[in-house]
Design a protein around this motif. Structure first.
Motif, PDB file in Angstrom:
ATOM      1  N   ALA A 137       0.141  -3.195  -7.314  1.00  6.99           N
ATOM      2  CA  ALA A 137      -0.835  -3.232  -8.418  1.00  6.99           C
ATOM      3  C   ALA A 137      -1.302  -1.835  -8.830  1.00  6.99           C
ATOM      4  O   ALA A 137      -2.241  -1.704  -9.625  1.00  6.99           O
ATOM      5  CB  ALA A 137      -2.029  -4.103  -8.034  1.00  6.99           C
ATOM      6  N   VAL A 138      -0.654  -0.816  -8.302  1.00  2.00           N
ATOM      7  CA  VAL A 138      -1.053   0.564  -8.654  1.00  2.00           C
ATOM      8  C   VAL A 138      -0.760   0.832 -10.135  1.00  2.00           C
ATOM      9  O   VAL A 138       0.349   0.591 -10.610  1.00  2.00           O
ATOM     10  CB  VAL A 138      -0.327   1.585  -7.750  1.00  2.00           C
ATOM     11  N   PRO A 139      -1.761   1.302 -10.864  1.00  2.15           N
ATOM     12  CA  PRO A 139      -1.550   1.536 -12.300  1.00  2.15           C
ATOM     13  C   PRO A 139      -0.680   2.758 -12.601  1.00  2.15           C
ATOM     14  O   PRO A 139      -0.864   3.828 -12.039  1.00  2.15           O
ATOM     15  CB  PRO A 139      -2.973   1.727 -12.845  1.00  2.15           C
ATOM     16  N   LEU A 195      -1.006  16.026  -8.181  1.00  2.55           N
ATOM     17  CA  LEU A 195      -2.074  15.556  -7.291  1.00  2.55           C
ATOM     18  C   LEU A 195      -1.655  14.274  -6.558  1.00  2.55           C
ATOM     19  O   LEU A 195      -0.873  13.482  -7.091  1.00  2.55           O
ATOM     20  CB  LEU A 195      -3.351  15.296  -8.112  1.00  2.55           C
ATOM     21  N   PRO A 196      -2.200  14.045  -5.363  1.00  2.00           N
ATOM     22  CA  PRO A 196      -1.867  12.822  -4.604  1.00  2.00           C
ATOM     23  C   PRO A 196      -2.683  11.642  -5.125  1.00  2.00           C
ATOM     24  O   PRO A 196      -3.716  11.280  -4.565  1.00  2.00           O
ATOM     25  CB  PRO A 196      -2.249  13.190  -3.159  1.00  2.00           C
ATOM     26  N   LEU A 197      -2.196  11.067  -6.210  1.00  2.64           N
ATOM     27  CA  LEU A 197      -2.919  10.021  -6.937  1.00  2.64           C
ATOM     28  C   LEU A 197      -1.944   8.961  -7.423  1.00  2.64           C
ATOM     29  O   LEU A 197      -0.732   9.132  -7.364  1.00  2.64           O
ATOM     30  CB  LEU A 197      -3.586  10.652  -8.184  1.00  2.64           C
ATOM     31  N   SER A 198      -2.499   7.877  -7.979  1.00  9.02           N
ATOM     32  CA  SER A 198      -1.659   6.937  -8.725  1.00  9.02           C
ATOM     33  C   SER A 198      -1.142   7.651  -9.971  1.00  9.02           C
ATOM     34  O   SER A 198      -1.752   8.633 -10.434  1.00  9.02           O
ATOM     35  CB  SER A 198      -2.493   5.725  -9.148  1.00  9.02           C
ATOM     36  N   PRO A 199      -0.054   7.140 -10.571  1.00  5.48           N
ATOM     37  CA  PRO A 199       0.407   7.762 -11.820  1.00  5.48           C
ATOM     38  C   PRO A 199      -0.685   7.798 -12.902  1.00  5.48           C
ATOM     39  O   PRO A 199      -0.869   8.830 -13.563  1.00  5.48           O
ATOM     40  CB  PRO A 199       1.580   6.871 -12.227  1.00  5.48           C
ATOM     41  N   ASP A 232       0.860  -1.191   0.000  1.00  2.53           N
ATOM     42  CA  ASP A 232       0.000   0.000   0.000  1.00  2.53           C
ATOM     43  C   ASP A 232       0.894   1.239   0.000  1.00  2.53           C
ATOM     44  O   ASP A 232       2.120   1.138   0.136  1.00  2.53           O
ATOM     45  CB  ASP A 232      -0.887  -0.013   1.258  1.00  2.53           C
ATOM     46  N   THR A 233       0.272   2.381  -0.102  1.00  2.00           N
ATOM     47  CA  THR A 233       1.026   3.630   0.027  1.00  2.00           C
ATOM     48  C   THR A 233       1.304   3.921   1.512  1.00  2.00           C
ATOM     49  O   THR A 233       0.561   3.464   2.387  1.00  2.00           O
ATOM     50  CB  THR A 233       0.247   4.799  -0.616  1.00  2.00           C
ATOM     51  N   GLY A 234       2.370   4.632   1.789  1.00  2.00           N
ATOM     52  CA  GLY A 234       2.694   5.038   3.157  1.00  2.00           C
ATOM     53  C   GLY A 234       3.197   3.907   4.041  1.00  2.00           C
ATOM     54  O   GLY A 234       3.256   4.037   5.268  1.00  2.00           O
ATOM     55  N   GLU A 236       6.721  10.178  -9.595  1.00  2.00           N
ATOM     56  CA  GLU A 236       6.316  10.634  -8.249  1.00  2.00           C
ATOM     57  C   GLU A 236       5.100  11.531  -8.392  1.00  2.00           C
ATOM     58  O   GLU A 236       5.079  12.443  -9.232  1.00  2.00           O
ATOM     59  CB  GLU A 236       7.469  11.353  -7.520  1.00  2.00           C
ATOM     60  N   THR A 237       4.079  11.251  -7.569  1.00  2.00           N
ATOM     61  CA  THR A 237       2.875  12.086  -7.550  1.00  2.00           C
ATOM     62  C   THR A 237       2.869  12.886  -6.252  1.00  2.00           C
ATOM     63  O   THR A 237       3.745  12.729  -5.405  1.00  2.00           O
ATOM     64  CB  THR A 237       1.600  11.226  -7.645  1.00  2.00           C
ATOM     65  N   ASP A 238       1.884  13.756  -6.114  1.00  2.00           N
ATOM     66  CA  ASP A 238       1.798  14.621  -4.928  1.00  2.00           C
ATOM     67  C   ASP A 238       3.014  15.550  -4.863  1.00  2.00           C
ATOM     68  O   ASP A 238       3.529  15.826  -3.776  1.00  2.00           O
ATOM     69  CB  ASP A 238       1.695  13.753  -3.654  1.00  2.00           C
ATOM     70  N   VAL A 239       3.463  15.981  -6.035  1.00  2.00           N
ATOM     71  CA  VAL A 239       4.634  16.863  -6.098  1.00  2.00           C
ATOM     72  C   VAL A 239       4.149  18.301  -6.276  1.00  2.00           C
ATOM     73  O   VAL A 239       3.646  18.655  -7.344  1.00  2.00           O
ATOM     74  CB  VAL A 239       5.569  16.477  -7.271  1.00  2.00           C
TER      75      VAL A 239
HETATM   76  C1  LIG Z   1       0.268  10.107  -3.257  1.00  2.00           C
HETATM   77  C2  LIG Z   1       0.802   8.893  -2.527  1.00  2.00           C
HETATM   78  N1  LIG Z   1       1.677   9.309  -1.478  1.00  2.00           N
HETATM   79  C3  LIG Z   1       1.514   7.908  -3.447  1.00  2.00           C
HETATM   80  N2  LIG Z   1       2.747   8.465  -3.908  1.00  2.00           N
HETATM   81  C4  LIG Z   1       0.634   7.391  -4.570  1.00  2.00           C
HETATM   82  C5  LIG Z   1      -0.317   6.370  -4.038  1.00  2.00           C
HETATM   83  C6  LIG Z   1      -1.258   5.809  -5.060  1.00  2.00           C
HETATM   84  C7  LIG Z   1      -2.219   4.811  -4.448  1.00  2.00           C
HETATM   85  C8  LIG Z   1      -3.313   4.437  -5.360  1.00  2.00           C
HETATM   86  C9  LIG Z   1      -4.232   3.370  -4.791  1.00  2.00           C
HETATM   87  O1  LIG Z   1      -3.760   2.296  -4.378  1.00  2.00           O
HETATM   88  O2  LIG Z   1      -5.437   3.601  -4.716  1.00  2.00           O
END
Ligand SMILES: C[C@H](N)[C@H](N)CCCCCC(=O)O
Ligand SMILES: Nc1ncnc2c1ncn2[C@@H]1O[C@H](COP(=O)(O)OP(=O)(O)OP(=O)(O)O)[C@@H](O)[C@H]1O
Ligand SMILES: [Mg+2]
Length: 217
Positions: free
Chosen positions: A114-116, A71-75, A10-12, A40-43
């Protein structure tokens, strides 16, 4: 083996933290090590994961983080929301150039395995496509059994080379922390490396040694 994908459930969960300790330990051993966060997102201004790792490697941020979304999202969601695409071919060429430049390259995903990155291309596809073995970072506490099982068997089903599972953030507060490492080993056949929550960024030397061993150095 000259590179690894640090991916997660997961993230974090601690990919950047584990990357930091692995890069630190390899540098201690005199290895010329580079870091790549392909997207990298959330930049907002400076890419945070990239900046932290570049402070160790001395790389410039353009090299370490070639593609960014604010934005704080998947790529993939970043592409859709910010209406700006990038080329996977160019990204792989960039990776191949860095492989030549460094003795070892630490590649960090974004979020879980599995993050796209694109509609039909996620971090497991990237690992296959780029020939990267993976280290799977998982949480220590409650909820990790399901996430770790799913991530591990997805990676297996994709034919990936799983170098290890790092269970990160043991605090001793959550009763599940006692049984989680045992059950993860029973479920996957891999004895996870147990990493405590620490003050600051640096793990103790023996754990840094263990990370280095996992990537075969
Ligand atoms: C913004 C965050 N800190 C990460 N860099 C990106 C996480 C994407 C998660 C998408 C998901 O699993 O729903
Ligand atoms: N073992 C640990 N001890 C102390 N702090 C930790 C530990 N592991 C992670 N952290 C902290 O938890 C936060 C989240 O970890 P981290 O940024 O490494 O997650 P990530 O998996 O890289 O997330 P992303 O998907 O956004 O890249 C960070 O502030 C990090 O420094
Ligand atoms: Mg990170």
């Amino acid at each position: 083996m000259r590179a690894v994908l640090i991916t997660a459930t997961d993230t974090g969960v601690g990919k950047t933290f584990i990357s930091y300790n692995l890069v630190y330990a390899l540098k201690e051993r005199g290895v010329k090590v580079g870091y790549l966060k392909p997207v990298e997102t959330d930049v907002k201004d400076v890419p945070q994961d990239g900046a932290l790792l570049c402070s160790l490697t001395g790389q410039d941020l353009e090299e370490a983080v070639p593609v960014r979304y604010s934005l704080p999202l998947s790529p993939y969601a970043g592409i859709l929301e910010e209406k700006r695409d990038f080329s996977l071919t160019d990204l792989k060429e960039h990776y191949l150039r860095l492989l030549e430049r460094y003795e070892f390259l630490v590649v960090e995903g974004a979020g879980g395995i599995a993050v796209p990155i694109k509609r039909d291309y996620n971090y497991a596809h990237l690992a296959l496509d780029w020939g990267l073995p993976i280290l799977l970072v998982a949480r220590a506490g409650l909820g990790t059994l399901n996430h770790t099982y799913l991530s591990y068997f997805y990676a297996k089903s994709m034919g990936l080379n799983i170098l290890g599972i790092v269970m990160n953030g043991f605090e001793g507060k959550d009763v599940s922390e006692r049984t989680n490492p045992i059950i993860v080993e029973e479920l996957t056949g891999i004895k996870p490396l147990q990493v405590p929550r620490v003050d600051g960024l640096l793990l103790e030397p023996s754990l840094r040694d263990s990370l280095v061993s996992l990537v075969g150095f």
